[in-house]
Design an enzyme around this catalytic site. Structure first.
Site, PDB file in Angstrom:
ATOM      1  CD  GLU A 166      74.038 -28.903  72.580  1.00 10.60           C
ATOM      2  OE1 GLU A 166      72.932 -29.107  72.058  1.00 10.60           O
ATOM      3  OE2 GLU A 166      75.103 -28.812  71.908  1.00 10.60           O
ATOM      4  CD  GLU A 350      70.492 -25.737  71.068  1.00  8.11           C
ATOM      5  OE1 GLU A 350      70.912 -26.521  70.180  1.00  8.11           O
ATOM      6  OE2 GLU A 350      71.240 -25.050  71.782  1.00  8.11           O
TER       7      GLU A 350
END
Length: 437
Positions: A166, A350
């Site tokens: 991320e 995720e």
């Protein structure tokens, strides 16, 4: 109910994910301080004034946790190495840290779990933060050195390696919005971090390729950006947010350049000569990780760029206040394949929901429904031709949820933070029924 495993292609990988700082305990194993330790020590930064010093004590209880992965029937475990554990000062190797990850990977293989490694999940060594961290161009070579050290020890046994988790959180959330370490709110710092995090990725990819590494990727997070109303101003706000959040990283990685709607604000503060780095940033990948949780509505906000402010939406929400919108996962997977990645293999790395436990801490029927809906959304993307290879739930354990402390609970397994006792929830049982049937 979760869908049947047989509804997914043969070889489709099912797993669960964690992150080092959130579960290991940063006070163990001669780990050095990270900028998260510093951030957590500053009053007001963490909701419950906690830190990851003990976390879930995974450093000592890792065998129990891998047993839980195996017993649920998972194929793979997505984990991260702590840079501050591997190199406490950011540069000098800590043998005890590497020994821990060596044991951990061997433990996965002994249990039939494929190790999916992430090299960086936000715990920058404090010594490197002192030198400017992600604002300093030298972070690219520092990170490449970390990647080489970890690969030299673990690379012969891991199934895949992601450079970063991320980048939007590493750079924008942490340097512009100030919600994560290092907690800055500075557009110049954020702009440099937005570029340097990609440069670090590309430099590490080149270094790992030179060492013979294969199955290399990166993990990006995506968040649906919708206008809060029908006004042109709200549409413009959503377009800007989409460019910053959803397009900046994937476009650069795919050699498509930075989006103009984000360059309008970020561009004036980028480092000189940034254009020359774009070919390195676009180094070929073997796969892309996709993290998806929610959508956000945006309205126009007068004043300085980016002229956008979030508005609460009408959909059901998780403990985090995030709207539940499974179809957004299908939309992003299809959009990525159509506009950016083509036939590049994708993994949902995720997806999960925080849910506060009730009187029965194992009763998380809402989470079971959430998982089922998002697995069906992943299946819908496969039906539309997306080259999707796996799905990882976030997270295996309740854990330290960054600035929210120990309040939110994303885990398939309940953790009593006083005793460290692990108790599987109904969602863990649902996965076990699905994967071992």
């Amino acid at each position: 109910m979760l869908p049947n495993r047989s509804e997914f292609p043969e070889g489709f990988v099912f797993g669960a994910a964690t992150a080092a700082y959130q579960i290991e305990g940063s006070a163990f194993g001669n780990a050095g301080p990270s900028h998260w330790d510093t951030f957590a020590a500053t009053p007001g930064n963490i909701a419950d004034d906690s830190s990851g010093a003990r976390a879930c004590d995974h450093y000592r209880l890792w065998e129990t946790d891998l047993d839980l992965m195996r017993d649920a029937g998972f194929d793979a475990y997505r984990f991260s190495t702590s840079w501050a554990r591997v190199m406490p000062d950011g540069r000098t190797v800590n043998p005890e840290g590497l020994d821990f990850y060596d044991r951990l990977v061997d433990g996965m293989l002994a249990r039939g779990l494929q190790p999916f490694l992430t090299l960086y999940h936000w715990d920058l060594p404090a010594a490197l933060a002192d030198r400017g961290g992600w604002r300093n161009r030298d972070v690219a070579s520092w990170f490449a050195d970390h990647a080489r050290v970890v690969h030299a020890r673990l690379g012969d046994r891991v199934a895949s390696t992601a450079t970063l988790n991320e980048p939007w959180c590493i750079a924008w959330l942490s340097h512009f919005l100030g919600h994560h370490a290092p907690g800055m709110r500075d557009i110049r710092a954020a702009s440099r971090a937005m570029h340097h995090v990609l440069l670090a990725h590309g430099t590490a990819i080149q270094a790992l390729r030179a060492e013979g590494a294969r199955d290399l990727g990166v993990v990006l997070n995506f968040e649906t950006a919708h206008p809060a109303d029908d006004s042109p101003e709200a549409a413009a706000a959503a377009t800007t947010q989409d460019a910053i959040y959803n397009q900046w990283f994937i476009r650069a990685l795919m050699g498509q350049g930075y989006p103009q709607a984000a360059l309008d604000g970020i561009g004036p503060y980028l480092p000189d000569g940034w254009q020359d780095d774009m070919p390195r940033i676009a180094a070929p990948l073997d796969w892309l990780g996709v993290n998806y949780y929610t959508r956000v509505l945006h309205r126009h906000r007068p004043g300085l760029w980016p002229n956008a402010a979030p508005v609460p939406g009408p959909l059901a929400k998780t403990q985090m206040g995030w709207e539940i919108r499974p179809e957004g996962l299908t939309e992003f997977l299809v959009r990525l394949a159509r506009d950016h990645t083509g036939d590049l293999p994708l993994h949902v790395t995720e997806n999960g929901m925080a849910l506060e436990p009730g009187l029965d801490m194992t009763d998380d029927a809402a989470r079971v429904a959430f998982i089922g809906d998002h697995l069906r959304a992943a299946r819908a993307a496969l039906d539309q031709g997306v080259n999707l290879r796996g799905f990882f739930y976030w997270s295996l354990l309740d854990n330290y949820e960054w600035a929210f402390g120990y309040g939110p609970r994303f885990g398939l397994v309940h953790v009593d933070y006083r005793t460290m006792r692990r108790t599987p929830k109904a969602s863990w049982q649902a996965f076990r029924r699905m994967l071992t049937a």
